[in-house]
Design a protein around this motif. Structure first.
Motif, PDB file in Angstrom:
ATOM      1  N   MET A   1      -8.469  13.830  -8.992  1.00  0.00           N
ATOM      2  CA  MET A   1      -9.513  13.071  -8.340  1.00  0.00           C
ATOM      3  C   MET A   1     -10.190  13.970  -7.313  1.00  0.00           C
ATOM      4  O   MET A   1      -9.520  14.645  -6.544  1.00  0.00           O
ATOM      5  CB  MET A   1      -8.922  11.840  -7.662  1.00  0.00           C
ATOM      6  CG  MET A   1      -9.959  11.024  -6.929  1.00  0.00           C
ATOM      7  SD  MET A   1      -9.279   9.619  -6.035  1.00  0.00           S
ATOM      8  CE  MET A   1      -9.287   8.397  -7.305  1.00  0.00           C
ATOM      9  N   GLU A   2     -11.498  13.982  -7.310  1.00  0.00           N
ATOM     10  CA  GLU A   2     -12.250  14.797  -6.371  1.00  0.00           C
ATOM     11  C   GLU A   2     -12.965  13.911  -5.352  1.00  0.00           C
ATOM     12  O   GLU A   2     -13.319  12.776  -5.644  1.00  0.00           O
ATOM     13  CB  GLU A   2     -13.269  15.647  -7.122  1.00  0.00           C
ATOM     14  CG  GLU A   2     -12.631  16.681  -8.023  1.00  0.00           C
ATOM     15  CD  GLU A   2     -13.651  17.570  -8.700  1.00  0.00           C
ATOM     16  OE1 GLU A   2     -14.797  17.638  -8.230  1.00  0.00           O
ATOM     17  OE2 GLU A   2     -13.284  18.181  -9.702  1.00  0.00           O
ATOM     18  N   CYS A   3     -13.181  14.443  -4.178  1.00  0.00           N
ATOM     19  CA  CYS A   3     -13.872  13.712  -3.116  1.00  0.00           C
ATOM     20  C   CYS A   3     -15.384  13.907  -3.274  1.00  0.00           C
ATOM     21  O   CYS A   3     -15.876  15.039  -3.266  1.00  0.00           O
ATOM     22  CB  CYS A   3     -13.408  14.230  -1.761  1.00  0.00           C
ATOM     23  SG  CYS A   3     -14.294  13.535  -0.357  1.00  0.00           S
ATOM     24  N   ALA A   4     -16.103  12.802  -3.408  1.00  0.00           N
ATOM     25  CA  ALA A   4     -17.561  12.865  -3.574  1.00  0.00           C
ATOM     26  C   ALA A   4     -18.240  13.477  -2.359  1.00  0.00           C
ATOM     27  O   ALA A   4     -19.224  14.211  -2.499  1.00  0.00           O
ATOM     28  CB  ALA A   4     -18.121  11.474  -3.844  1.00  0.00           C
ATOM     29  N   SER A   5     -17.720  13.203  -1.173  1.00  0.00           N
ATOM     30  CA  SER A   5     -18.318  13.773   0.042  1.00  0.00           C
ATOM     31  C   SER A   5     -18.105  15.280   0.104  1.00  0.00           C
ATOM     32  O   SER A   5     -18.992  16.020   0.524  1.00  0.00           O
ATOM     33  CB  SER A   5     -17.745  13.100   1.292  1.00  0.00           C
ATOM     34  OG  SER A   5     -18.140  11.753   1.353  1.00  0.00           O
ATOM     35  N   CYS A   6     -16.937  15.743  -0.324  1.00  0.00           N
ATOM     36  CA  CYS A   6     -16.683  17.188  -0.381  1.00  0.00           C
ATOM     37  C   CYS A   6     -17.630  17.837  -1.386  1.00  0.00           C
ATOM     38  O   CYS A   6     -18.240  18.868  -1.098  1.00  0.00           O
ATOM     39  CB  CYS A   6     -15.240  17.471  -0.788  1.00  0.00           C
ATOM     40  SG  CYS A   6     -14.015  17.155   0.495  1.00  0.00           S
ATOM     41  N   ALA A   8     -20.496  16.860  -2.342  1.00  0.00           N
ATOM     42  CA  ALA A   8     -21.881  16.805  -1.870  1.00  0.00           C
ATOM     43  C   ALA A   8     -22.105  17.636  -0.611  1.00  0.00           C
ATOM     44  O   ALA A   8     -23.230  17.756  -0.135  1.00  0.00           O
ATOM     45  CB  ALA A   8     -22.285  15.359  -1.609  1.00  0.00           C
ATOM     46  N   GLY A   9     -21.036  18.209  -0.044  1.00  0.00           N
ATOM     47  CA  GLY A   9     -21.176  19.016   1.165  1.00  0.00           C
ATOM     48  C   GLY A   9     -21.431  18.195   2.419  1.00  0.00           C
ATOM     49  O   GLY A   9     -21.981  18.700   3.397  1.00  0.00           O
ATOM     50  N   ILE A  10     -21.009  16.928   2.406  1.00  0.00           N
ATOM     51  CA  ILE A  10     -21.202  16.038   3.554  1.00  0.00           C
ATOM     52  C   ILE A  10     -20.072  16.260   4.563  1.00  0.00           C
ATOM     53  O   ILE A  10     -18.887  16.297   4.191  1.00  0.00           O
ATOM     54  CB  ILE A  10     -21.233  14.568   3.104  1.00  0.00           C
ATOM     55  CG1 ILE A  10     -22.433  14.341   2.184  1.00  0.00           C
ATOM     56  CG2 ILE A  10     -21.266  13.628   4.302  1.00  0.00           C
ATOM     57  CD1 ILE A  10     -22.443  12.984   1.511  1.00  0.00           C
ATOM     58  N   ASP A  11     -20.445  16.430   5.848  1.00  0.00           N
ATOM     59  CA  ASP A  11     -19.460  16.600   6.903  1.00  0.00           C
ATOM     60  C   ASP A  11     -18.688  15.291   7.067  1.00  0.00           C
ATOM     61  O   ASP A  11     -19.265  14.250   7.376  1.00  0.00           O
ATOM     62  CB  ASP A  11     -20.166  16.972   8.213  1.00  0.00           C
ATOM     63  CG  ASP A  11     -19.183  17.195   9.347  1.00  0.00           C
ATOM     64  OD1 ASP A  11     -18.054  17.658   9.086  1.00  0.00           O
ATOM     65  OD2 ASP A  11     -19.542  16.898  10.497  1.00  0.00           O
ATOM     66  N   HIS A  12     -17.373  15.344   6.828  1.00  0.00           N
ATOM     67  CA  HIS A  12     -16.548  14.142   6.911  1.00  0.00           C
ATOM     68  C   HIS A  12     -15.096  14.541   7.143  1.00  0.00           C
ATOM     69  O   HIS A  12     -14.752  15.716   7.141  1.00  0.00           O
ATOM     70  CB  HIS A  12     -16.660  13.331   5.613  1.00  0.00           C
ATOM     71  CG  HIS A  12     -16.067  14.033   4.435  1.00  0.00           C
ATOM     72  ND1 HIS A  12     -16.640  15.154   3.871  1.00  0.00           N
ATOM     73  CD2 HIS A  12     -14.939  13.798   3.736  1.00  0.00           C
ATOM     74  CE1 HIS A  12     -15.897  15.561   2.857  1.00  0.00           C
ATOM     75  NE2 HIS A  12     -14.848  14.758   2.751  1.00  0.00           N
ATOM     76  N   CYS A  13     -14.253  13.529   7.336  1.00  0.00           N
ATOM     77  CA  CYS A  13     -12.832  13.753   7.557  1.00  0.00           C
ATOM     78  C   CYS A  13     -12.048  12.853   6.613  1.00  0.00           C
ATOM     79  O   CYS A  13     -12.438  11.714   6.369  1.00  0.00           O
ATOM     80  CB  CYS A  13     -12.473  13.437   9.006  1.00  0.00           C
ATOM     81  SG  CYS A  13     -10.714  13.671   9.368  1.00  0.00           S
TER      82      CYS A  13
END
Length: 69
Positions: A1-6, A8-13
């Motif tokens: 499973m991959e993180c969509a925010s990762c 997309a390069g979105i700054d998140h935690c």
């Protein structure tokens, strides 16, 4: 499973932001978190909702792992 925010390069935690009503402090469960801003966290809980509860009201001056105002 991959993180969509990762992807997309979105700054998140990936950690959970824990909000302490006493003093308005916040801390993140991810030790690598560099910014405890609510916008960066998909999961936000009140410290009293934690399974073991929180002693923040009973422990004035407690040092938190990550703090932000």
């Amino acid at each position: 499973m991959e993180c969509a925010s990762c992807d997309a390069g979105i700054d998140h935690c990936h950690g959970t932001l824990v909000v302490h009503p006493e003093g308005g402090f916040t801390e993140c469960t991810d030790a690598a978190c560099v910014d405890a801003d609510r916008v960066r966290h998909g999961l936000i809980v009140d410290c009293q909702a934690l399974g073991a509860g929180c002693g923040c009201a009973a422990a004035p001056g407690k040092t938190l792992v990550r703090q932000a105002s």
